[in-house]
Design a protein around this motif. Structure first.
Motif, PDB file in Angstrom:
ATOM      1  N   GLY A 147      16.428 -10.812 -14.903  1.00 34.43           N
ATOM      2  CA  GLY A 147      15.599 -11.450 -13.878  1.00 34.43           C
ATOM      3  C   GLY A 147      15.886 -12.933 -13.690  1.00 34.43           C
ATOM      4  N   GLY A 148      17.154 -13.305 -13.784  1.00 34.38           N
ATOM      5  CA  GLY A 148      17.508 -14.703 -13.558  1.00 34.38           C
ATOM      6  C   GLY A 148      17.413 -15.575 -14.803  1.00 34.38           C
ATOM      7  N   TYR A 149      16.895 -15.048 -15.876  1.00 35.07           N
ATOM      8  CA  TYR A 149      16.828 -15.824 -17.122  1.00 35.07           C
ATOM      9  C   TYR A 149      18.109 -15.627 -17.922  1.00 35.07           C
ATOM     10  CZ  TYR A 149      11.806 -16.243 -16.317  1.00 35.07           C
ATOM     11  OH  TYR A 149      10.570 -16.521 -15.788  1.00 35.07           O
ATOM     12  N   PRO A 150      18.521 -16.637 -18.708  1.00 31.99           N
ATOM     13  CA  PRO A 150      19.748 -16.473 -19.490  1.00 31.99           C
ATOM     14  C   PRO A 150      19.606 -15.494 -20.669  1.00 31.99           C
ATOM     15  CG  PRO A 150      18.802 -18.661 -19.836  1.00 31.99           C
ATOM     16  CD  PRO A 150      17.994 -18.013 -18.761  1.00 31.99           C
ATOM     17  N   HIS A 151      18.402 -15.317 -21.158  1.00 29.37           N
ATOM     18  CA  HIS A 151      18.194 -14.404 -22.299  1.00 29.37           C
ATOM     19  C   HIS A 151      16.898 -13.617 -22.116  1.00 29.37           C
ATOM     20  CE1 HIS A 151      20.624 -17.724 -23.986  1.00 29.37           C
ATOM     21  NE2 HIS A 151      21.288 -16.729 -24.559  1.00 29.37           N
ATOM     22  N   PHE A 152      16.865 -12.446 -22.734  1.00 29.45           N
ATOM     23  CA  PHE A 152      15.629 -11.666 -22.715  1.00 29.45           C
ATOM     24  C   PHE A 152      14.492 -12.418 -23.410  1.00 29.45           C
ATOM     25  CE2 PHE A 152      18.539  -8.067 -21.943  1.00 29.45           C
ATOM     26  CZ  PHE A 152      17.901  -7.535 -20.825  1.00 29.45           C
ATOM     27  N   MET A 153      14.834 -13.173 -24.463  1.00 33.21           N
ATOM     28  CA  MET A 153      13.742 -13.833 -25.199  1.00 33.21           C
ATOM     29  C   MET A 153      12.923 -14.737 -24.283  1.00 33.21           C
ATOM     30  SD  MET A 153      13.800 -16.120 -28.674  1.00 33.21           S
ATOM     31  CE  MET A 153      12.266 -16.763 -29.357  1.00 33.21           C
ATOM     32  N   ILE A 154      13.611 -15.564 -23.499  1.00 35.08           N
ATOM     33  CA  ILE A 154      12.865 -16.503 -22.647  1.00 35.08           C
ATOM     34  C   ILE A 154      12.232 -15.760 -21.461  1.00 35.08           C
ATOM     35  CG2 ILE A 154      14.885 -17.297 -21.293  1.00 35.08           C
ATOM     36  CD1 ILE A 154      12.054 -19.596 -22.568  1.00 35.08           C
ATOM     37  N   LYS A 155      12.876 -14.687 -21.032  1.00 34.04           N
ATOM     38  CA  LYS A 155      12.268 -13.848 -19.979  1.00 34.04           C
ATOM     39  C   LYS A 155      10.946 -13.273 -20.494  1.00 34.04           C
ATOM     40  CE  LYS A 155      13.213  -9.659 -17.224  1.00 34.04           C
ATOM     41  NZ  LYS A 155      12.674  -8.455 -17.863  1.00 34.04           N
ATOM     42  N   GLU A 156      11.004 -12.758 -21.718  1.00 37.18           N
ATOM     43  CA  GLU A 156       9.807 -12.097 -22.264  1.00 37.18           C
ATOM     44  C   GLU A 156       8.707 -13.109 -22.598  1.00 37.18           C
ATOM     45  OE1 GLU A 156      11.791  -9.598 -25.175  1.00 37.18           O
ATOM     46  OE2 GLU A 156      12.392  -8.189 -23.594  1.00 37.18           O
ATOM     47  N   ILE A 157       9.097 -14.314 -22.986  1.00 37.16           N
ATOM     48  CA  ILE A 157       8.095 -15.378 -23.188  1.00 37.16           C
ATOM     49  C   ILE A 157       7.377 -15.628 -21.861  1.00 37.16           C
ATOM     50  CG2 ILE A 157       7.845 -17.874 -23.565  1.00 37.16           C
ATOM     51  CD1 ILE A 157      10.049 -17.607 -25.763  1.00 37.16           C
ATOM     52  N   ASN A 158       8.167 -15.667 -20.793  1.00 38.81           N
ATOM     53  CA  ASN A 158       7.580 -15.902 -19.466  1.00 38.81           C
ATOM     54  C   ASN A 158       6.760 -14.727 -18.949  1.00 38.81           C
ATOM     55  OD1 ASN A 158       8.295 -18.586 -17.978  1.00 38.81           O
ATOM     56  ND2 ASN A 158      10.045 -18.097 -19.273  1.00 38.81           N
ATOM     57  N   GLU A 159       6.986 -13.565 -19.490  1.00 39.94           N
ATOM     58  CA  GLU A 159       6.216 -12.389 -19.051  1.00 39.94           C
ATOM     59  C   GLU A 159       4.852 -12.298 -19.748  1.00 39.94           C
ATOM     60  OE1 GLU A 159       9.947  -9.384 -17.956  1.00 39.94           O
ATOM     61  OE2 GLU A 159       8.986  -9.232 -19.903  1.00 39.94           O
ATOM     62  N   GLN A 160       4.595 -13.222 -20.678  1.00 37.28           N
ATOM     63  CA  GLN A 160       3.382 -13.070 -21.492  1.00 37.28           C
ATOM     64  C   GLN A 160       2.061 -13.112 -20.721  1.00 37.28           C
ATOM     65  OE1 GLN A 160       4.393 -14.144 -25.957  1.00 37.28           O
ATOM     66  NE2 GLN A 160       4.824 -15.884 -24.673  1.00 37.28           N
ATOM     67  N   PRO A 161       1.903 -14.011 -19.743  1.00 37.20           N
ATOM     68  CA  PRO A 161       0.620 -13.987 -19.025  1.00 37.20           C
ATOM     69  C   PRO A 161       0.327 -12.608 -18.425  1.00 37.20           C
ATOM     70  CG  PRO A 161       1.836 -15.985 -18.511  1.00 37.20           C
ATOM     71  CD  PRO A 161       2.780 -15.112 -19.296  1.00 37.20           C
ATOM     72  N   GLU A 162       1.356 -12.032 -17.781  1.00 36.67           N
ATOM     73  CA  GLU A 162       1.185 -10.724 -17.153  1.00 36.67           C
ATOM     74  C   GLU A 162       0.953  -9.631 -18.207  1.00 36.67           C
ATOM     75  OE1 GLU A 162       0.618 -10.617 -14.060  1.00 36.67           O
ATOM     76  OE2 GLU A 162       0.321  -8.442 -14.167  1.00 36.67           O
TER      77      GLU A 162
END
Ligand code: F6R
Length: 367
Positions: free
Chosen positions: A3-18
């Motif tokens: 989703g445009g993020y360089p790594h899953f880790m930072i993508k998943e950090i950003n998915e936390q509110p949802e």
């Protein structure tokens, strides 16, 4: 896929509110916890005398937070155990007890074996699991799914935050069942919990820059310590694990009050200390430990509430990462975020792929 993020880790950090929102909203009805579909009502849980929480790694750290919250609100004694220890030591659980198993994958060999042992001994089991239809989910007496969605990155982030969210809902329900809080107080807590997705988003938006900057200071570190008290101690365990697994920097977490019983001899200018201070009543105690390590040369990174930051004397900490003050008990949900982001950028700065740290697997199906 990222989703445009360089790594899953930072993508998943950003998915936390949802992820929090998706997990808690279907479990709230008329402002109160609603876990009936998970087999949990005030009737089914009111008689449990002792609770044991069994899990591994990050899931166990979610259990540590759960212990503080359940004991504080519901006044039921809670043991937290590492699954690989629990299963081999003839644990004291039996009829009338509740054993809670927390697992993202639902397939962790030791956690599954621990659950089977608890059942064999006559305890009721409640699983908090992310992976649908997994072994632990299938075999538990009661089941609350964390609805974080698939977690790809090896370091657990959004699964942990949803495990916390579920622990809170369960603690609120248990406290209602035990009549240790009023319905009005429960509604207040539930309402505060529903505001956490927004609070987490705020922290992501406002802490990333400072965490990124502080991470540049940790690149050459060999060893560091996390300290905190109470819920902040439970949280520092998770912060420490996150950092060590993705950065390969040796790190340990200590109850701040325990420093002077040995650990403080490790402190010098090459051992940074990350202190977490979000619990108003004990902030002065943690700050006095910060002053102690600082006077021995440590660089201090302080993660604290905005209120705490305002009262801080100059020079107490080298870097301050501020998070907004929310309901005190719920602070781990927001406070974990800067610790995750700090671990992520430290990993990147050290040229490591945080999604695939060496020697680690996403699902540990062998003991
Ligand atoms: C750390 C991490 C591990 C897992 C542990 C338990 O980021 O991911 O410590 O938390 O292996 O795994 P589950 O939750 O699948 O039982």
């Amino acid at each position: 896929e990222k989703g445009g993020y360089p790594h899953f880790m930072i993508k998943e950090i950003n998915e936390q509110p949802e992820a929090i929102r998706t997990t808690i909203m279907p479990r709230i009805k008329e402002g109160l916890p609603f876990l009936e579909e998970c087999g949990i009502t005030t009737e089914t849980i009111k008689d449990f005398k002792n609770i044991t929480i069994v899990a591994c790694g990050t899931a166990m750290h979610a259990g540590m937070v759960g212990k503080y919250v359940i004991e504080d609100l519901a006044r039921v004694s809670v043991n937290v155990d590492i699954a690989s220890e629990f299963r081999y030591r003839n644990p004291i659980v039996g009829e009338g007890d509740l054993v809670i198993i927390i697992s993202q994958s639902g397939e962790t060999a030791d956690s599954l074996a621990a659950m089977r042992l608890a059942k064999q001994k006559g305890a009721k089991t409640l699983a908090i699991v992310n992976a649908k239809g997994s072994s632990i989910a299938r075999e538990a007496d009661m089941l609350i799914y964390t609805l974080a969605g698939p977690e790809i990155s090896v370091p657990s982030t959004k699964a942990y935050i949803t495990q916390l969210s579920v622990m809170y809902l369960f603690a609120f329900e248990l406290a209602l069942a035990k009549e240790t809080i009023s319905t009005a107080e429960c509604k207040r807590l539930v309402s505060a919990l529903t505001k956490m997705p927004e609070a987490v988003q705020y922290v992501i938006d406002n802490c990333e820059e400072i965490c990124k900057f502080v991470a540049t200071k940790l690149v050459a570190t060999d060893s560091l310590l996390y300290i905190g008290r109470g819920l902040d101690y439970a949280l520092s365990m998770e912060g420490s694990l996150k950092l060590k697994e993705v950065s390969y920097i040796h790190s340990e977490s200590y109850a701040a009050g325990e420093l002077k019983h040995g650990t403080i001899s490790l402190i010098d200018e090459d051992v940074p200390v990350i202190a977490v201070a979000t619990q108003t009543g004990i902030i002065p105690k943690t700050i006095s430990n910060v002053v102690e390590v600082k006077s021995r040369g440590a660089k201090v990174i302080l993660v604290c509430t905005d209120a705490c930051a305002r009262e801080l004397k100059d020079g107490v900490a080298d870097y301050v990462i501020e998070i907004p003050h929310t309901d005190e008990l719920l602070m781990p949900i927001t406070a974990v975020v800067p610790l995750q982001i700090l671990a992520y950028y430290t990993s990147i700065n050290r040229g490591i792929d945080p999604d695939k740290p060496k020697n680690l697997a996403k699902s540990v199906t062998v003991e």
